[in-house]
Design an enzyme around this catalytic site. Sequence first.
Site, PDB file in Angstrom:
ATOM      1  N   GLU A  95      -0.739 -11.085   5.233  1.00 15.17           N
ATOM      2  CA  GLU A  95      -1.314  -9.907   5.861  1.00 15.17           C
ATOM      3  C   GLU A  95      -1.102  -8.648   5.018  1.00 15.17           C
ATOM      4  O   GLU A  95      -0.120  -8.513   4.295  1.00 15.17           O
ATOM      5  CB  GLU A  95      -0.696  -9.718   7.247  1.00 15.17           C
ATOM      6  CG  GLU A  95      -1.145 -10.832   8.161  1.00 15.17           C
ATOM      7  CD  GLU A  95      -0.609 -10.709   9.573  1.00 15.17           C
ATOM      8  OE1 GLU A  95      -1.152 -11.372  10.450  1.00 15.17           O
ATOM      9  OE2 GLU A  95       0.356  -9.963   9.780  1.00 15.17           O
ATOM     10  N   CYS A 108       0.304  -1.469   2.868  1.00 21.91           N
ATOM     11  CA  CYS A 108       1.489  -2.327   2.896  1.00 21.91           C
ATOM     12  C   CYS A 108       1.055  -3.735   2.489  1.00 21.91           C
ATOM     13  O   CYS A 108       0.216  -4.347   3.147  1.00 21.91           O
ATOM     14  CB  CYS A 108       2.058  -2.291   4.315  1.00 21.91           C
ATOM     15  SG  CYS A 108       3.488  -3.350   4.533  1.00 21.91           S
ATOM     16  N   CYS A 115       8.987 -16.434   3.686  1.00 21.33           N
ATOM     17  CA  CYS A 115      10.101 -15.815   2.959  1.00 21.33           C
ATOM     18  C   CYS A 115      11.337 -16.701   3.086  1.00 21.33           C
ATOM     19  O   CYS A 115      11.598 -17.257   4.147  1.00 21.33           O
ATOM     20  CB  CYS A 115      10.398 -14.427   3.548  1.00 21.33           C
ATOM     21  SG  CYS A 115      11.710 -13.544   2.672  1.00 21.33           S
ATOM     22  N   CYS A 119      15.750 -13.563   7.580  1.00 17.13           N
ATOM     23  CA  CYS A 119      16.435 -12.604   8.441  1.00 17.13           C
ATOM     24  C   CYS A 119      16.040 -12.901   9.898  1.00 17.13           C
ATOM     25  O   CYS A 119      14.856 -13.078  10.186  1.00 17.13           O
ATOM     26  CB  CYS A 119      16.028 -11.172   8.078  1.00 17.13           C
ATOM     27  SG  CYS A 119      16.327 -10.781   6.353  1.00 17.13           S
ATOM     28  N   CYS A 122      13.050 -11.038  11.747  1.00 15.54           N
ATOM     29  CA  CYS A 122      11.768 -10.879  11.051  1.00 15.54           C
ATOM     30  C   CYS A 122      10.900 -12.115  11.273  1.00 15.54           C
ATOM     31  O   CYS A 122      11.337 -13.244  11.011  1.00 15.54           O
ATOM     32  CB  CYS A 122      12.039 -10.680   9.565  1.00 15.54           C
ATOM     33  SG  CYS A 122      10.547 -10.702   8.550  1.00 15.54           S
ATOM     34  N   GLY A 182       7.259 -11.385   2.794  1.00 18.42           N
ATOM     35  CA  GLY A 182       7.923 -11.889   1.592  1.00 18.42           C
ATOM     36  C   GLY A 182       8.917 -10.933   0.975  1.00 18.42           C
ATOM     37  O   GLY A 182       8.957  -9.743   1.297  1.00 18.42           O
ATOM     38  N   GLU A 183       9.747 -11.483   0.098  1.00 15.26           N
ATOM     39  CA  GLU A 183      10.747 -10.695  -0.626  1.00 15.26           C
ATOM     40  C   GLU A 183      10.224 -10.493  -2.051  1.00 15.26           C
ATOM     41  O   GLU A 183      10.231 -11.421  -2.867  1.00 15.26           O
ATOM     42  CB  GLU A 183      12.089 -11.447  -0.609  1.00 15.26           C
ATOM     43  CG  GLU A 183      13.151 -10.895  -1.547  1.00 15.26           C
ATOM     44  CD  GLU A 183      13.339  -9.384  -1.479  1.00 15.26           C
ATOM     45  OE1 GLU A 183      13.630  -8.856  -0.404  1.00 15.26           O
ATOM     46  OE2 GLU A 183      13.171  -8.732  -2.531  1.00 15.26           O
ATOM     47  N   SER A 214      10.291  -2.726  -1.540  1.00 16.70           N
ATOM     48  CA  SER A 214      11.351  -2.869  -0.540  1.00 16.70           C
ATOM     49  C   SER A 214      12.032  -4.217  -0.749  1.00 16.70           C
ATOM     50  O   SER A 214      11.368  -5.242  -0.849  1.00 16.70           O
ATOM     51  CB  SER A 214      10.747  -2.796   0.868  1.00 16.70           C
ATOM     52  OG  SER A 214      11.722  -3.087   1.840  1.00 16.70           O
ATOM     53  N   SER A 236      16.685  -2.771   2.259  1.00 13.97           N
ATOM     54  CA  SER A 236      16.855  -3.114   3.676  1.00 13.97           C
ATOM     55  C   SER A 236      18.335  -3.336   3.940  1.00 13.97           C
ATOM     56  O   SER A 236      18.863  -4.408   3.676  1.00 13.97           O
ATOM     57  CB  SER A 236      16.058  -4.385   3.992  1.00 13.97           C
ATOM     58  OG  SER A 236      14.685  -4.092   3.901  1.00 13.97           O
ATOM     59  N   LEU A 237      18.995  -2.329   4.452  1.00 11.84           N
ATOM     60  CA  LEU A 237      20.448  -2.384   4.640  1.00 11.84           C
ATOM     61  C   LEU A 237      20.810  -3.085   5.958  1.00 11.84           C
ATOM     62  O   LEU A 237      21.482  -4.096   5.970  1.00 11.84           O
ATOM     63  CB  LEU A 237      21.005  -0.963   4.599  1.00 11.84           C
ATOM     64  CG  LEU A 237      22.459  -0.818   4.239  1.00 11.84           C
ATOM     65  CD1 LEU A 237      22.732  -1.300   2.835  1.00 11.84           C
ATOM     66  CD2 LEU A 237      22.903   0.636   4.384  1.00 11.84           C
ATOM     67  N   HIS A 238      20.378  -2.508   7.044  1.00 15.16           N
ATOM     68  CA  HIS A 238      20.452  -3.108   8.387  1.00 15.16           C
ATOM     69  C   HIS A 238      21.848  -3.319   8.963  1.00 15.16           C
ATOM     70  O   HIS A 238      21.988  -3.626  10.143  1.00 15.16           O
ATOM     71  CB  HIS A 238      19.704  -4.443   8.451  1.00 15.16           C
ATOM     72  CG  HIS A 238      18.282  -4.367   8.019  1.00 15.16           C
ATOM     73  ND1 HIS A 238      17.468  -3.305   8.313  1.00 15.16           N
ATOM     74  CD2 HIS A 238      17.508  -5.225   7.293  1.00 15.16           C
ATOM     75  CE1 HIS A 238      16.267  -3.503   7.808  1.00 15.16           C
ATOM     76  NE2 HIS A 238      16.271  -4.655   7.179  1.00 15.16           N
ATOM     77  N   ASN A 313      10.686  -4.252  16.063  1.00 18.56           N
ATOM     78  CA  ASN A 313       9.453  -4.709  16.704  1.00 18.56           C
ATOM     79  C   ASN A 313       9.658  -6.144  17.145  1.00 18.56           C
ATOM     80  O   ASN A 313       9.778  -7.036  16.313  1.00 18.56           O
ATOM     81  CB  ASN A 313       8.280  -4.625  15.729  1.00 18.56           C
ATOM     82  CG  ASN A 313       7.983  -3.180  15.383  1.00 18.56           C
ATOM     83  OD1 ASN A 313       7.895  -2.330  16.263  1.00 18.56           O
ATOM     84  ND2 ASN A 313       7.869  -2.889  14.099  1.00 18.56           N
ATOM     85  N   CYS A 356       5.978  -3.351  11.301  1.00 20.50           N
ATOM     86  CA  CYS A 356       6.947  -4.025  10.432  1.00 20.50           C
ATOM     87  C   CYS A 356       7.508  -5.262  11.112  1.00 20.50           C
ATOM     88  O   CYS A 356       7.904  -5.209  12.277  1.00 20.50           O
ATOM     89  CB  CYS A 356       8.157  -3.136  10.167  1.00 20.50           C
ATOM     90  SG  CYS A 356       7.770  -1.574   9.483  1.00 20.50           S
TER      91      CYS A 356
HETATM   92  N1  SAH Z   1      11.524  -8.554   2.116  1.00 19.50           N
HETATM   93  C1  SAH Z   1      11.526  -7.165   1.922  1.00 19.50           C
HETATM   94  C2  SAH Z   1      10.198  -6.494   2.193  1.00 19.50           C
HETATM   95  C3  SAH Z   1       9.429  -6.968   3.374  1.00 19.50           C
HETATM   96  S1  SAH Z   1      10.137  -6.618   4.945  1.00 19.50           S
HETATM   97  C4  SAH Z   1      12.639  -6.514   2.725  1.00 19.50           C
HETATM   98  O1  SAH Z   1      13.221  -7.181   3.570  1.00 19.50           O
HETATM   99  O2  SAH Z   1      12.927  -5.360   2.462  1.00 19.50           O
HETATM  100  C5  SAH Z   1       9.816  -4.863   5.066  1.00 19.50           C
HETATM  101  C6  SAH Z   1      10.665  -4.136   6.087  1.00 19.50           C
HETATM  102  O3  SAH Z   1      10.338  -4.540   7.419  1.00 19.50           O
HETATM  103  C7  SAH Z   1      12.132  -4.417   5.902  1.00 19.50           C
HETATM  104  O4  SAH Z   1      12.919  -3.262   5.953  1.00 19.50           O
HETATM  105  C8  SAH Z   1      12.412  -5.296   7.066  1.00 19.50           C
HETATM  106  O5  SAH Z   1      13.737  -5.280   7.402  1.00 19.50           O
HETATM  107  C9  SAH Z   1      11.529  -4.704   8.139  1.00 19.50           C
HETATM  108  N2  SAH Z   1      11.362  -5.604   9.277  1.00 19.50           N
HETATM  109  C10 SAH Z   1      11.362  -6.950   9.263  1.00 19.50           C
HETATM  110  N3  SAH Z   1      11.211  -7.436  10.516  1.00 19.50           N
HETATM  111  C11 SAH Z   1      11.121  -6.367  11.342  1.00 19.50           C
HETATM  112  C12 SAH Z   1      10.925  -6.220  12.758  1.00 19.50           C
HETATM  113  N4  SAH Z   1      10.786  -7.273  13.555  1.00 19.50           N
HETATM  114  N5  SAH Z   1      10.862  -4.975  13.246  1.00 19.50           N
HETATM  115  C13 SAH Z   1      10.958  -3.900  12.429  1.00 19.50           C
HETATM  116  N6  SAH Z   1      11.126  -3.981  11.093  1.00 19.50           N
HETATM  117  C14 SAH Z   1      11.207  -5.194  10.554  1.00 19.50           C
HETATM  118 FE1  SF4 Z   2      12.169 -11.808   4.125  1.00 19.73          FE
HETATM  119 FE2  SF4 Z   2      12.211  -9.124   4.277  1.00 19.73          FE
HETATM  120 FE3  SF4 Z   2      11.599 -10.627   6.440  1.00 19.73          FE
HETATM  121 FE4  SF4 Z   2      14.118 -10.601   5.514  1.00 19.73          FE
HETATM  122  S1  SF4 Z   2      12.979  -8.854   6.365  1.00 19.73           S
HETATM  123  S2  SF4 Z   2      12.939 -12.421   6.122  1.00 19.73           S
HETATM  124  S3  SF4 Z   2      13.753 -10.450   3.312  1.00 19.73           S
HETATM  125  S4  SF4 Z   2      10.410 -10.463   4.570  1.00 19.73           S
END
Ligand code: SAH
Ligand code: SF4
Length: 386
Positions: A95, A108, A115, A119, A122, A182-183, A214, A236-238, A313, A356
């Site tokens: 997408e 985006c 991926c 996580c 995600c 994806g990463e 990212s 992406s620290l989290h 989300n 996201c």
């Molecule tokens: N893999 C990379 C880039 C794609 S994800 C990364 O993780 O940075 C892009 C962003 O969307 C990241 O910051 C990720 O943590 C965030 N993201 C993933 N799932 C999400 C969700 N369910 N709600 C909000 N943000 C999310």
């Molecule tokens: Fe992959 Fe980024 Fe989603 Fe983590 S947040 S699973 S690194 S796409």
Amino acid sequence: MSQTEPVNLLGLGSPELSDLVAQWGCKPFRAKQLQRWIHQRGVDSFDDMTDLARDFRRQLAQSCVVAAPSVQTEQRSNDGTRKWLFDVGRNNAVETVFIPEDDRGTLCISSQAGCTVACPFCSTGYQGFNRNLTTAEIIGQLWYAKRVLEADSSSARISRPDGTPASQPQRVISNVVMMGMGEPLLNYDQVLGALRLMLDDNAYGLSRRRVTVSTSGVVPMIDRLARDCPVALAVSLHAPNDALRDKLVPLNRKHPLSELLDACNRYLEHAPRDFITFEYIMLDGVNDSDEHAAELITIAKRVRCKFNLIPFNPFPQSGLKRSPAARVRLFAQRLMDGGVVTTVRKTRGDDIAAACGQLAGDVQDRTRIHERLPDRATIAIIEERE
Ligand code: SAH
Ligand code: SF4
């Protein structure tokens, strides 16, 4: 690639395109012309490239194509956000999302179908990994979106009802973020090819500040990106400590926080902006307490950074909840009181699941990762392919 398979010019950078046309005895400026037709004017038919010699066009048509992945569906949100689902073959889809704002238009882009990082918050990670996209498939998302959006905006200008002169054409896509599926740093070479095209003056001509990668924290590749193509970096620290980050971003077990923060500092020596953006997803009762905020303030003292808080989300299988709006506001306030520049991301396009982490496409989960692993928070690290 077999000899009969046409070369997809979308994926070629300037040097490769120059090499290709040199085989036919053409000078490098022909490659530049060709690149402008393809990327700036969005032309995919060699017949339409009218200032190229007829013989050259014939040679191109015999052995090359300009082919973006085909679009399966397009959706428009009430807030103007648009989402395309691209077919990347063998039942995989990725997408791409366009987010218009007053002062910019951000695209985006996805870098992989699925991926490996997995996580638990995600939906892309939840599907497991299918495959890396090629440079042509990555840049093809930009090529296609630019073409469609510019066609729409020029027809809107022509049909201006009040008879006032049409405005100058604007760059509809002013920013690109590699924040789709994806990463990106686990598909390094193909992403690098696409980034170079984004910056190339004969292709998209975006400034390094307006292109953001990212990453979930692939430390060795952060260093390579600093050397090869230092664009803006979002990390992406989290989580503010290794114990929690190991669960939320399983790659942390391989590259823990202290290594990641050191890599951020090294990156800053090359970065086009003088800060790293830390993305921080707000998960109710998981990482959103005042204590977490206090730990983050300590981290923020180690790296010049800005925080972007992302309200989670939800998607059906995650079992996680978004932090209440009041908690997000208070958390942001705590960080700001600690001297950390903090913004809260507006959620866009959630009526079309374009926000996201909701990007799921129709990607098949061949790995069945969620069936193999009952507790997604304990997912083992999946080896990087470097
Ligand atoms: N893999 C990379 C880039 C794609 S994800 C990364 O993780 O940075 C892009 C962003 O969307 C990241 O910051 C990720 O943590 C965030 N993201 C993933 N799932 C999400 C969700 N369910 N709600 C909000 N943000 C999310
Ligand atoms: Fe992959 Fe980024 Fe989603 Fe983590 S947040 S699973 S690194 S796409």
